[in-house]
Design a protein around this motif. Sequence first.
Motif, PDB file in Angstrom:
ATOM      1  N   TYR A  21     -40.935 -31.299  -7.386  1.00 46.12           N
ATOM      2  CA  TYR A  21     -40.015 -30.609  -8.285  1.00 46.12           C
ATOM      3  C   TYR A  21     -38.715 -30.236  -7.570  1.00 46.12           C
ATOM      4  O   TYR A  21     -37.628 -30.446  -8.089  1.00 46.12           O
ATOM      5  N   GLU A  22     -38.823 -29.697  -6.352  1.00 49.35           N
ATOM      6  CA  GLU A  22     -37.635 -29.238  -5.631  1.00 49.35           C
ATOM      7  C   GLU A  22     -36.809 -30.390  -5.059  1.00 49.35           C
ATOM      8  O   GLU A  22     -35.586 -30.293  -5.005  1.00 49.35           O
ATOM      9  N   THR A  23     -37.432 -31.463  -4.635  1.00 53.10           N
ATOM     10  CA  THR A  23     -36.674 -32.565  -4.053  1.00 53.10           C
ATOM     11  C   THR A  23     -35.938 -33.385  -5.098  1.00 53.10           C
ATOM     12  O   THR A  23     -34.942 -34.039  -4.786  1.00 53.10           O
ATOM     13  N   HIS A  24     -36.393 -33.345  -6.337  1.00 48.58           N
ATOM     14  CA  HIS A  24     -35.774 -34.164  -7.383  1.00 48.58           C
ATOM     15  C   HIS A  24     -35.011 -33.336  -8.412  1.00 48.58           C
ATOM     16  O   HIS A  24     -34.812 -33.785  -9.538  1.00 48.58           O
ATOM     17  N   LEU A  25     -34.584 -32.139  -8.020  1.00 46.28           N
ATOM     18  CA  LEU A  25     -33.735 -31.348  -8.908  1.00 46.28           C
ATOM     19  C   LEU A  25     -32.365 -32.003  -8.998  1.00 46.28           C
ATOM     20  O   LEU A  25     -31.871 -32.557  -8.003  1.00 46.28           O
ATOM     21  N   PRO A  26     -31.711 -31.952 -10.143  1.00 43.01           N
ATOM     22  CA  PRO A  26     -30.368 -32.536 -10.240  1.00 43.01           C
ATOM     23  C   PRO A  26     -29.371 -31.737  -9.412  1.00 43.01           C
ATOM     24  O   PRO A  26     -29.436 -30.508  -9.343  1.00 43.01           O
ATOM     25  N   LYS A  27     -28.484 -32.444  -8.759  1.00 42.95           N
ATOM     26  CA  LYS A  27     -27.451 -31.808  -7.941  1.00 42.95           C
ATOM     27  C   LYS A  27     -26.285 -31.419  -8.848  1.00 42.95           C
ATOM     28  O   LYS A  27     -25.623 -32.270  -9.427  1.00 42.95           O
ATOM     29  N   LEU A  28     -26.041 -30.135  -8.959  1.00 46.89           N
ATOM     30  CA  LEU A  28     -24.960 -29.644  -9.797  1.00 46.89           C
ATOM     31  C   LEU A  28     -23.711 -29.432  -8.949  1.00 46.89           C
ATOM     32  O   LEU A  28     -23.750 -28.718  -7.948  1.00 46.89           O
ATOM     33  N   GLU A  29     -22.640 -30.077  -9.333  1.00 45.81           N
ATOM     34  CA  GLU A  29     -21.381 -29.943  -8.615  1.00 45.81           C
ATOM     35  C   GLU A  29     -20.448 -29.042  -9.423  1.00 45.81           C
ATOM     36  O   GLU A  29     -20.334 -29.196 -10.639  1.00 45.81           O
ATOM     37  N   PRO A  30     -19.770 -28.111  -8.758  1.00 44.91           N
ATOM     38  CA  PRO A  30     -18.850 -27.257  -9.504  1.00 44.91           C
ATOM     39  C   PRO A  30     -17.657 -28.065 -10.014  1.00 44.91           C
ATOM     40  O   PRO A  30     -17.112 -28.913  -9.311  1.00 44.91           O
ATOM     41  N   LEU A  31     -17.263 -27.801 -11.232  1.00 44.53           N
ATOM     42  CA  LEU A  31     -16.150 -28.513 -11.836  1.00 44.53           C
ATOM     43  C   LEU A  31     -14.904 -27.641 -11.789  1.00 44.53           C
ATOM     44  O   LEU A  31     -14.960 -26.438 -12.038  1.00 44.53           O
ATOM     45  N   ALA A  32     -13.769 -28.248 -11.474  1.00 41.27           N
ATOM     46  CA  ALA A  32     -12.502 -27.530 -11.477  1.00 41.27           C
ATOM     47  C   ALA A  32     -12.076 -27.290 -12.917  1.00 41.27           C
ATOM     48  O   ALA A  32     -12.246 -28.152 -13.784  1.00 41.27           O
TER      49      ALA A  32
END
Length: 102
Positions: free
Chosen positions: A68-79
Amino acid sequence: MKVEAFPLNTRQCNFEYFRVREGPNYFVSFYKNSSRLHYDPKECWRVLGVAKFTDTGKALKEWAVEMYETHLPKLEPLADTSFASDVVEGIEDPTDNTKMIT
């Protein structure tokens, strides 16, 4: 869709983690002739009932949390590039040049 199986699976106790492109990833468990779908790794572990305290149950919990933790989606902050953010910075406060009438 990619399926990752729990290493200690047997015919009577089978757990798999499904990684999908669209939608949330999920676990599928088959235990005591019952198949279930789980989105939370601890729900997957709770299926075992009292057997969750055995060595296999503890290994299942570690594996499920790791998947579960290794395949969490990577959220990138948006400007903030919206038109409203530029306008708000340039507008003065409308109450700066007002006087109270008494």
